[in-house]
Design a protein around this motif. Structure first.
Motif, short mmCIF file in Angstrom:
data_model
loop_
_atom_site.label_atom_id
_atom_site.label_comp_id
_atom_site.label_asym_id
_atom_site.label_seq_id
_atom_site.Cartn_x
_atom_site.Cartn_y
_atom_site.Cartn_z
N UNK A 168 41.81 65.55 -8.56
CA UNK A 168 41.18 64.15 -8.44
C UNK A 168 41.81 62.98 -8.91
N UNK A 169 42.31 63.08 -10.07
CA UNK A 169 43.19 62.23 -10.98
C UNK A 169 44.39 61.74 -10.30
N UNK A 170 44.61 60.44 -9.79
CA UNK A 170 45.60 59.83 -9.22
C UNK A 170 46.22 58.96 -10.03
N UNK A 171 46.21 58.80 -11.40
CA UNK A 171 46.58 57.73 -12.26
C UNK A 171 47.92 57.75 -12.35
N UNK A 172 48.57 58.84 -12.40
CA UNK A 172 50.30 58.91 -12.63
C UNK A 172 50.86 58.38 -11.32
N UNK A 173 50.08 58.62 -10.14
CA UNK A 173 50.87 58.41 -8.73
C UNK A 173 50.51 56.70 -8.76
N UNK A 174 49.51 56.47 -8.95
CA UNK A 174 49.22 54.80 -8.64
C UNK A 174 50.29 54.10 -9.76
N UNK A 175 50.29 54.67 -10.62
CA UNK A 175 51.02 54.06 -11.99
C UNK A 175 52.46 53.87 -11.56
N UNK A 176 53.17 55.08 -11.06
CA UNK A 176 54.40 55.24 -10.81
C UNK A 176 54.68 54.13 -9.55
N UNK A 177 53.93 54.29 -8.68
CA UNK A 177 53.96 53.32 -7.38
C UNK A 177 53.94 51.86 -7.75
N UNK A 178 53.20 51.39 -8.64
CA UNK A 178 52.85 50.28 -8.91
C UNK A 178 54.01 49.51 -9.77
N UNK A 179 54.37 50.50 -10.69
CA UNK A 179 55.47 50.19 -11.55
C UNK A 179 56.92 49.80 -10.70
N UNK A 180 57.25 50.80 -9.68
CA UNK A 180 58.23 50.54 -8.70
C UNK A 180 58.13 49.36 -8.00
N UNK A 181 57.12 49.22 -7.56
CA UNK A 181 56.72 47.54 -6.69
C UNK A 181 57.01 46.60 -7.70
N UNK A 182 56.32 46.60 -8.87
CA UNK A 182 56.33 45.64 -9.80
C UNK A 182 57.82 45.09 -10.05
N UNK A 183 58.82 46.11 -10.26
CA UNK A 183 60.07 46.01 -10.61
C UNK A 183 60.88 45.22 -9.43
N UNK A 184 60.28 45.48 -8.40
CA UNK A 184 60.95 44.85 -7.06
C UNK A 184 60.70 43.26 -7.03
N UNK A 185 59.60 43.19 -7.53
CA UNK A 185 59.32 41.52 -7.50
C UNK A 185 60.01 40.73 -8.34
N UNK A 186 60.54 39.30 -7.68
CA UNK A 186 61.53 38.25 -8.32
C UNK A 186 60.90 38.17 -10.06
N UNK A 187 61.56 38.00 -10.88
CA UNK A 187 61.12 37.70 -12.02
C UNK A 187 60.51 36.33 -12.14
#
Length: 196
Positions: A168-187
């Motif tokens: 039931x722990x989705x921490x790594x999935x959320x973190x991986x997805x969130x960091x990928x999306x964060x990198x796509x944001x313009x600085x």
């Protein structure tokens, strides 16, 4: 007389059959309509999020600049005190009075600047942290909706999950997805978001 017991028996069989079918359907309904629940390890999510790392780096850069200014003011104050002590017996009472006023002004400037910086640093850290937490909460909500979760609980910190199966722990999935999306944001957008 034999007809009545037979009808009663038939009614009992029908009743229990209907009850069995209803119970089975209820169980199937409850099984398939269970909420989809997961949890995240809140502290890991916050401190492993690239946005938080960037916010901490920006905050450290700012606090280092403030500390450099404090060090400069402190050095000016200490130099003035040192010069004053080295020649206090050689100067006139008026010069002595002027230098003492200057030393007091330098000391007051140092104290005021330190107090202002301390307050500003606390406010800035609180603002940066809240901004990042808002980003994380918003992302987890969006992620949960996209993945079909009805409830996502937070563990650790202020969360209320004492134990949860790793499935039931989705921490790594959320973190991986969130960091990928964060990198796509313009600085510049990221920096603006974190300054607000």
């Amino acid at each position: 007389m034999s007809v009545k017991p037979r009808n009663t028996l038939l009614l009992i069989i029908i009743f229990f059959s209907t009850l069995s079918v209803f119970t089975a359907l209820s169980c199937v309904y409850l099984y398939f309509s269970r909420p989809k629940i997961a949890y995240v390890r809140s502290l890991e999510l916050v401190y492993s999020f690239n946005g938080m790392r960037q916010a901490h780096a920006e905050y450290k850069t700012q606090t280092d600049a403030w500390q450099a200014n404090i060090d400069t003011l402190k050095k000016q104050y200490q130099n003035a005190v040192s010069v004053y002590k080295s020649h206090v017996s050689l100067i006139s009472p008026q010069q002595k009075n002027d230098e003492e006023k200057n030393i007091m002004q330098l000391e007051n400037s140092l104290k005021q600047y330190s107090a202002t910086v301390s307050k500003e640093a606390e406010e800035r850290e609180k603002k940066l942290t809240q901004s990042v937490l808002n980003q994380i909460n918003s992302y987890v909500e969006s992620y949960a909706k996209k993945k079909g979760y009805d409830i996502v609980l937070g563990a650790e910190g202020t969360g209320s999950v004492i134990y949860g199966k790793p499935a039931f722990d989705i921490t790594n999935d959320v973190l991986e997805s969130m960091n990928k999306e964060y990198q796509l944001l313009p600085s510049d957008t990221t920096a603006r978001t974190q300054k607000n």
